[in-house]
Every structure is written in C-alpha cells, then in structure tokens.
Design a protein around this motif. Structure first.
Motif, PDB file in Angstrom:
ATOM      1  N   UNK A   1       2.600   7.450   5.992  1.00 29.35           N
ATOM      2  CA  UNK A   1       2.386   6.292   5.200  1.00 29.35           C
ATOM      3  C   UNK A   1       1.876   4.806   5.694  1.00 29.35           C
ATOM      4  N   UNK A   2       2.385   4.624   6.927  1.00 28.95           N
ATOM      5  CA  UNK A   2       1.974   3.344   7.778  1.00 28.95           C
ATOM      6  C   UNK A   2       0.551   3.656   8.381  1.00 28.95           C
ATOM      7  N   UNK A   3       0.546   4.741   8.681  1.00 21.63           N
ATOM      8  CA  UNK A   3      -0.922   4.794   9.405  1.00 21.63           C
ATOM      9  C   UNK A   3      -1.843   4.808   8.338  1.00 21.63           C
ATOM     10  N   UNK A   4      -1.665   5.506   7.286  1.00 28.16           N
ATOM     11  CA  UNK A   4      -2.877   5.246   6.087  1.00 28.16           C
ATOM     12  C   UNK A   4      -2.881   3.785   5.685  1.00 28.16           C
TER      13      UNK A   4
ATOM     14  N   UNK B   1      -8.278  -8.712  -1.208  1.00 28.15           N
ATOM     15  CA  UNK B   1      -8.809  -7.301  -0.536  1.00 28.15           C
ATOM     16  C   UNK B   1      -7.486  -6.327  -0.300  1.00 28.15           C
ATOM     17  N   UNK B   2      -6.337  -6.832  -0.202  1.00 28.76           N
ATOM     18  CA  UNK B   2      -5.089  -6.092  -0.131  1.00 28.76           C
ATOM     19  C   UNK B   2      -4.949  -5.311  -1.578  1.00 28.76           C
ATOM     20  N   UNK B   3      -5.160  -6.237  -2.634  1.00 26.93           N
ATOM     21  CA  UNK B   3      -4.931  -5.527  -3.988  1.00 26.93           C
ATOM     22  C   UNK B   3      -5.910  -4.514  -4.154  1.00 26.93           C
ATOM     23  N   UNK B   4      -7.150  -4.555  -3.743  1.00 28.62           N
ATOM     24  CA  UNK B   4      -8.162  -3.452  -3.904  1.00 28.62           C
ATOM     25  C   UNK B   4      -7.598  -2.325  -2.954  1.00 28.62           C
ATOM     26  N   UNK B   5      -7.081  -2.536  -1.615  1.00 27.09           N
ATOM     27  CA  UNK B   5      -6.467  -1.484  -0.885  1.00 27.09           C
ATOM     28  C   UNK B   5      -5.285  -0.925  -1.523  1.00 27.09           C
ATOM     29  N   UNK B   6      -4.488  -1.670  -2.113  1.00 24.80           N
ATOM     30  CA  UNK B   6      -3.474  -0.965  -2.844  1.00 24.80           C
ATOM     31  C   UNK B   6      -3.744   0.072  -4.041  1.00 24.80           C
ATOM     32  N   UNK B   7      -4.809  -0.344  -4.555  1.00 19.69           N
ATOM     33  CA  UNK B   7      -5.299   0.364  -5.721  1.00 19.69           C
ATOM     34  C   UNK B   7      -6.171   1.744  -5.382  1.00 19.69           C
ATOM     35  N   UNK B   8      -6.695   1.546  -4.479  1.00 19.93           N
ATOM     36  CA  UNK B   8      -7.704   2.603  -3.782  1.00 19.93           C
ATOM     37  C   UNK B   8      -6.960   3.537  -2.990  1.00 19.93           C
TER      38      UNK B   8
ATOM     39  N   UNK C   1       0.863  -1.186   0.003  1.00 19.43           N
ATOM     40  CA  UNK C   1      -0.026  -0.210  -0.015  1.00 19.43           C
ATOM     41  C   UNK C   1       0.767   1.253  -0.214  1.00 19.43           C
ATOM     42  N   UNK C   2       1.899   1.247   0.654  1.00 10.75           N
ATOM     43  CA  UNK C   2       2.805   2.428   0.861  1.00 10.75           C
ATOM     44  C   UNK C   2       3.508   2.776  -0.284  1.00 10.75           C
TER      45      UNK C   2
END
Length: 277
Positions: A146-149, A178-185, A131-132
């Motif tokens: 970055x870590x908090x977000x 779900x991680x892939x979605x978080x990385x994209x959004x 995500x970062x």
C-alpha cells in the motif's frame, strides 16, 4: 497550447452510464429537468453553464449523492452467469441499488473530484494514508504494498514522494487537488465525476493540473463527467458538451462543434463572452 483530449473509439461498445429523463427541481428554474445522455468507456462529457443553471445538482444526482425526483440513472455492472460460468454485463438502476452498494461503487469503481479538495480528503490522515484508505476499500491489506503504491501515485501526480507522511492541510491548494486526484484514481476506477476541478486555483496551477488530468484520462481510459463554467477547460478535456441554462439542457454535441458553431442563443452568448474577455 495544449491539444484537446483524444476521442475514444467506442466501436459499438455498450454504454457505461445511461441517464434517462432525469429531473430534480427545488423551485422553478432551480435544479435540472428532463436530462438524458449516454456515456461510454473512455469518453469525457462536459457540462457547462452559469452558476445556478443546475449542473452541479445534476452531477450529484447522477453520482448517487442526491436522489432525483424522477428518471433513471443506469450503470453497467459486471456479474457472473453461473449457468455458463462466464461474466455478464448489464445496466442496473442506481437508485434501485441498496445504499451500501452505491457507497461501494463510490469507493471502488467510481471517483468524485470536488472543487474544494479538502471535501474529498481526510484532513487528519497523511497523504499516503488518504491514498491507502482507497486501496484498502478494494481489498489491499499489505502495508508495504500500500505504501509503495501510494508513493508511486504521489510521484505520478507530481507531489514529492517525501511528502507521503505530510498532512493535506500543510499542502498548497494545487497539491491538495492533485492528492485528491491520486486518491480517486489509485484503484483504477471506471468512472470519475469532477465538479469544477480547477476552480479557485491560479492560472499557472490550473494549466499544470489540466495537463495532468488530460494525461491520466488518456492513460487510464477513464470515463468522466466534468462540470465547469470554464469553456477552455471543457474544450481541453471534453469530447462532448452539454450546455445548461435555468435547469434545462439547451444544446449538446461534440465539443468543438458546440464551441465553434453554437446554435442556441445562450451558447452563442457564452462563447462570445469568452472571446471578448
């Protein structure tokens, strides 16, 4: 039963993405031919059809990953009008952009959710790092922020926050998606391309993922192009639908109209096979 996604009110808004007479053919009936549509902010377009109909090849071409044979893909870019000290928005040709500009779009304003989540994740980078990296692509530099977000987004996609330092390869298939979605959004993109995002997941995991996608699309006002062979997924997520068969769009319209009153024999066959199944 989950209700379908809310229909956006475009109200004369300019199209975010415009596809004009796009074609990419490998052989007769392989690829896609003469596809045109417009996509507006907050709108979800579903593309359905059997395997080999050309829908995934079309998705690759409109997302800048596969150059078409002919036609145009136009994207609404925001720039500055220095004379009037104001911002302007205009449609720009995707394939007239430099390769570096297209890659920048995919890291910032666009996102791609793959059917196989590890195709969209870095296997040797932690969940938080995946995500970062996306946040750093839009200029974030403070490690703590970055870590908090990243931690907040893990929670938003229902991944325990204490898995932030875990490697994606240790996650289940549903958690990887779900991680892939978080990385994209995480960068709040304007446009997301999804290729069979629920494929290969068991029914209970699919239901949770669809509920998550429906919520995030509404909350973030995302424009989405989603390819799926599953008409239930299309009904739940898409405002409009295009049905493809052997490289051609054979029917298009509002999702409920297409699925409840199909006009083309192939669409009728698709809907009938779902009802009988």
């Amino acid at each position: 039963m989950l209700s379908s996604i809310q229909n956006p009110q475009s109200g004369g808004e300019q199209a975010l993405l415009k596809v004009e007479n796009l074609s990419k053919l490998y052989a007769p009936g392989k690829g896609f031919s003469d596809v045109s549509f417009e996509l507006y902010p907050g709108e979800v377009l579903g593309i359905v059809g059997e395997s080999g109909s050309g829908k995934s090849t079309l998705l690759q071409s409109i997302s800048g990953r596969l150059k078409p044979d002919s036609g145009e893909v136009l994207y609404l870019q925001t720039g500055s009008d220095e004379a009037n000290q104001s911002s302007i928005a205009q449609l720009e040709s995707l394939y007239e952009m430099a390769e570096s500009q297209r890659r920048h779009l995919l890291r910032t304003e666009w996102g791609v959710v793959h059917q196989h989540p590890m195709d969209g994740l870095r296997a040797r980078v932690s969940a938080g790092g995946n995500i970062g990296e996306r946040l750093m692509a839009v200029g974030e530099r403070h490690y703590g922020d970055i870590r908090e977000k990243a931690q907040q987004w893990l929670q938003d996609v229902e991944i325990p926050a204490d898995r932030i330092d875990g490697m994606p390869t240790t996650f289940s298939g549903g958690m990887q998606q779900r991680l892939q979605i978080a990385r994209n959004l995480v960068t709040h993109p304007k446009l997301i391309f999804m290729d069979e995002p629920t494929g290969g997941l068991d029914v209970s995991v699919q239901a949770k993922l669809l509920d998550l996608l429906r919520r995030l699309v509404n909350e973030l006002d995302l424009a989405v192009v989603i390819v799926t062979h599953d008409l239930a997924v299309a009904r739940l997520l898409a405002h409009r639908l295009m049905v493809m068969k052997q490289s051609k769009v054979v029917e298009s319209g509002l999702t409920d109209q297409v699925l409840d009153d199909p006009q083309h024999p192939y669409t009728q066959l698709l809907v009938s096979s779902v009802l009988q199944g």
